[in-house]
Write a protein that holds these residues in place. Structure first.
Motif, PDB file in Angstrom:
ATOM      1  N   GLU A 204      -5.101  15.911  -2.821  1.00 28.57           N
ATOM      2  CA  GLU A 204      -5.804  14.929  -1.999  1.00 28.57           C
ATOM      3  C   GLU A 204      -4.833  13.839  -1.545  1.00 28.57           C
ATOM      4  O   GLU A 204      -3.901  13.485  -2.260  1.00 28.57           O
ATOM      5  CB  GLU A 204      -6.933  14.259  -2.800  1.00 28.57           C
ATOM      6  N   VAL A 205      -5.080  13.292  -0.362  1.00 30.05           N
ATOM      7  CA  VAL A 205      -4.306  12.154   0.118  1.00 30.05           C
ATOM      8  C   VAL A 205      -4.945  10.886  -0.447  1.00 30.05           C
ATOM      9  O   VAL A 205      -6.154  10.673  -0.303  1.00 30.05           O
ATOM     10  CB  VAL A 205      -4.257  12.110   1.657  1.00 30.05           C
ATOM     11  N   GLU A 206      -4.147  10.092  -1.108  1.00 25.49           N
ATOM     12  CA  GLU A 206      -4.608   8.862  -1.770  1.00 25.49           C
ATOM     13  C   GLU A 206      -3.895   7.662  -1.155  1.00 25.49           C
ATOM     14  O   GLU A 206      -2.775   7.783  -0.670  1.00 25.49           O
ATOM     15  CB  GLU A 206      -4.256   8.900  -3.264  1.00 25.49           C
ATOM     16  N   SER A 207      -4.520   6.513  -1.206  1.00 31.44           N
ATOM     17  CA  SER A 207      -3.885   5.236  -0.867  1.00 31.44           C
ATOM     18  C   SER A 207      -4.193   4.273  -1.996  1.00 31.44           C
ATOM     19  O   SER A 207      -5.345   4.171  -2.436  1.00 31.44           O
ATOM     20  CB  SER A 207      -4.417   4.671   0.446  1.00 31.44           C
ATOM     21  N   THR A 208      -3.159   3.590  -2.469  1.00 32.47           N
ATOM     22  CA  THR A 208      -3.292   2.717  -3.623  1.00 32.47           C
ATOM     23  C   THR A 208      -2.468   1.458  -3.412  1.00 32.47           C
ATOM     24  O   THR A 208      -1.394   1.506  -2.833  1.00 32.47           O
ATOM     25  CB  THR A 208      -2.769   3.429  -4.889  1.00 32.47           C
ATOM     26  N   GLU A 209      -2.967   0.349  -3.899  1.00 30.19           N
ATOM     27  CA  GLU A 209      -2.192  -0.886  -3.929  1.00 30.19           C
ATOM     28  C   GLU A 209      -1.235  -0.807  -5.108  1.00 30.19           C
ATOM     29  O   GLU A 209      -1.647  -0.472  -6.230  1.00 30.19           O
ATOM     30  CB  GLU A 209      -3.125  -2.079  -4.084  1.00 30.19           C
TER      31      GLU A 209
ATOM     32  N   THR B 145       0.836  -1.189   0.000  1.00 34.30           N
ATOM     33  CA  THR B 145       0.000   0.000   0.000  1.00 34.30           C
ATOM     34  C   THR B 145       0.873   1.243   0.000  1.00 34.30           C
ATOM     35  O   THR B 145       1.793   1.348   0.812  1.00 34.30           O
ATOM     36  CB  THR B 145      -0.925   0.030   1.229  1.00 34.30           C
ATOM     37  N   SER B 146       0.623   2.158  -0.917  1.00 30.76           N
ATOM     38  CA  SER B 146       1.308   3.442  -0.978  1.00 30.76           C
ATOM     39  C   SER B 146       0.313   4.533  -0.608  1.00 30.76           C
ATOM     40  O   SER B 146      -0.818   4.535  -1.091  1.00 30.76           O
ATOM     41  CB  SER B 146       1.835   3.722  -2.390  1.00 30.76           C
ATOM     42  N   THR B 147       0.745   5.442   0.237  1.00 31.56           N
ATOM     43  CA  THR B 147      -0.063   6.605   0.611  1.00 31.56           C
ATOM     44  C   THR B 147       0.713   7.839   0.176  1.00 31.56           C
ATOM     45  O   THR B 147       1.903   7.955   0.447  1.00 31.56           O
ATOM     46  CB  THR B 147      -0.325   6.632   2.127  1.00 31.56           C
ATOM     47  N   TYR B 148       0.052   8.744  -0.530  1.00 31.41           N
ATOM     48  CA  TYR B 148       0.728   9.895  -1.133  1.00 31.41           C
ATOM     49  C   TYR B 148      -0.282  11.011  -1.384  1.00 31.41           C
ATOM     50  O   TYR B 148      -1.486  10.807  -1.326  1.00 31.41           O
ATOM     51  CB  TYR B 148       1.399   9.481  -2.448  1.00 31.41           C
ATOM     52  N   ARG B 149       0.230  12.174  -1.674  1.00 32.80           N
ATOM     53  CA  ARG B 149      -0.623  13.314  -2.023  1.00 32.80           C
ATOM     54  C   ARG B 149      -0.621  13.447  -3.542  1.00 32.80           C
ATOM     55  O   ARG B 149       0.424  13.485  -4.181  1.00 32.80           O
ATOM     56  CB  ARG B 149      -0.089  14.591  -1.376  1.00 32.80           C
ATOM     57  N   TRP B 150      -1.820  13.530  -4.125  1.00 35.63           N
ATOM     58  CA  TRP B 150      -1.957  13.711  -5.568  1.00 35.63           C
ATOM     59  C   TRP B 150      -3.086  14.679  -5.836  1.00 35.63           C
ATOM     60  O   TRP B 150      -4.210  14.482  -5.377  1.00 35.63           O
ATOM     61  CB  TRP B 150      -2.214  12.360  -6.252  1.00 35.63           C
TER      62      TRP B 150
END
Length: 106
Positions: A48-53, A40-45
């Motif tokens: 917005e703060v996103e979490s993606t596999e 899981t990666s959590t980042y700002r894009w």
């Protein structure tokens, strides 16, 4: 031994990671590519703060080939801004360094 680097990139699709790996090794731009994940990666894009596999691709290549590797990854990657980050390989065993040299285009 800084003529070699280890490059890392991530992608949200294992098939894309496998395609990147196959293309880089086939073109002798990378000696090998390891694919790990999912994670899981959590980042700002875009504010917005996103979490993606994602899947991580870690590859070894010549430092001089970084721009070509980054361009190829970008051409195969679905992200608007793929991460392509290189770390110099300062030390490696003699046998591994020899294998890298033999596995990569000059």
């Amino acid at each position: 031994m800084t003529e070699f680097v280890q490059i890392q990139t991530t992608t949200g699709d294992r098939a894309v990671a496998e395609r990147i790996a196959a293309e880089l090794v086939d073109r002798r731009l990378a000696a090998c590519v390891q694919i790990a994940g999912p994670m899981t990666s959590t980042y700002r894009w875009q504010g917005e703060v996103e979490s993606t596999e994602e899947y991580v691709c870690t590859l070894k290549c010549r430092a001089a080939a970084f721009d070509e590797v980054a361009e190829l990854i970008g051409s195969l990657h679905p992200y608007d801004v793929p991460d392509v980050i290189a770390t110099p390989i300062s030390h490696a065993s003699h046998a591994y360094g020899k294998w890298l040299n033999e596995s990569l285009s000059p």
